[in-house]
Design an enzyme around this catalytic site. Structure first.
Site: not given
Length: 309
Positions: A148, A161
């Protein structure tokens, strides 16, 4: 690395989290390129919808395998099943993950164990289970780990995350040099905002990780957060860019052009943080040996610890 290993047509690919979102976009792009597919899934309805996409186009139905990427024993079974079904495995795409957010200073062990276990542990489990099969195969082969933009850009509500995506980034950038001597390409893909249902992850938290320190979020709040994803990139476009990056043997695949200002800021801040002082020749030599080892790996030349001193 050489780009003369032949076309992707007929190559066998295994993709995790492949019946929705980016995983599905990758599967569709691979199918259009003539690849044969094994796809992991969790939800039966999503699997049936994806199977229909292939049926409507007269394509070979993928081998669908139900998989929780944190289950190491099941991962080993799946790798064996895919190998037995197709004979060889050439491409591995690690896509499955959870997008869960909350203030890191309030996180519990369960928060860490769940998010890191899926987003980083799932990649680890896949590599351990599938790399032996890729090494045994012949011709063009490739590994793509999908992280990501959080692998570069931390956020105030995304501490764990972000940590998981930084971990995938570091692992992949190192793994690329290990796989090059085997003739296996390796790419890190860092997508940004994409039109997926990733925002629903918080609603799918396993009971075994129920002790969260994050503030409770209502379904209405999550749905409002999910509206941001509606303006995201089409997952199929992400899939096409991943296929193109693999074909061109890019170590880093960035799909969203809007982050130029972020990378410029990172570069400028990093350069400004470097001390302006002389460096001893012995230290300069060690760093040049490291750079040389990386260049050799890109050419498919193996290195070991003795090459670094």
């Amino acid at each position: 690395m050489s780009n003369e290993n032949g076309p992707w047509e007929g190559r066998v690919a295994f993709v995790t989290g492949a019946v929705t979102g980016i995983g599905l976009g990758v599967a569709q792009a691979f199918s259009d390129a003539g690849m044969r597919l094994a796809l992991s899934y969790r939800n039966e309805k999503d699997k049936l919808k994806t199977a229909q996409w292939f049926t409507d186009r007269g394509r070979e139905e993928p081998l669908f395998v139900k998989l929780d990427v944190t289950d190491r024993a099941r991962f080993a079974e799946v790798a064996s099943e895919v190998s037995e079904h197709f004979g060889e495995i050439h491409v591995l795409v690690n896509n499955a993950g959870v997008s869960v957010f909350g203030p890191t200073d309030k996180a519990t062990y369960d928060d860490y164990d769940w998010i890191m276990g899926v987003n980083f542990g799932g990649v680890v489990n896949s590599l351990v289970s599938f790399l032996p099969y890729l090494k045994e195969a012949t011709g063009r082969r490739h590994v793509v780990n999908i992280a990501s933009m959080a692998a570069f850009l931390p956020g105030p509500q995304a501490g764990i995350y972000t940590a998981s995506k930084f971990a995938v980034r570091g692992l992949t950038e190192s793994l690329r040099y290990n796989l090059a001597p085997h003739g296996i390409g390796c790419s890190l893909c860092c997508p940004a905002l994409t039109r997926t249902n990733a925002w629903t992850s918080a609603m799918k938290r396993p009971a075994g990780f129920g002790e969260s320190g994050f503030p409770e979020t209502s379904a209405e709040q999550l749905a409002e957060f999910g509206t941001a994803f509606e303006v995201g990139m089409n997952p199929r476009e992400v899939g096409d860019k991943i296929l193109k990056g693999m074909t061109q043997q890019h170590g880093l695949i960035l799909t969203h052009p809007e982050h130029g200002p972020d990378f410029k800021e990172i570069y400028e801040a990093s350069m400004a943080a470097l001390p302006d002082e002389a460096v001893p020749e012995a230290r300069l030599r060690i760093e040049e040996l490291r750079r040389d080892a990386m260049r050799k790996a890109e050419q498919g030349i193996g290195t070991d610890l003795a090459d670094l001193t």
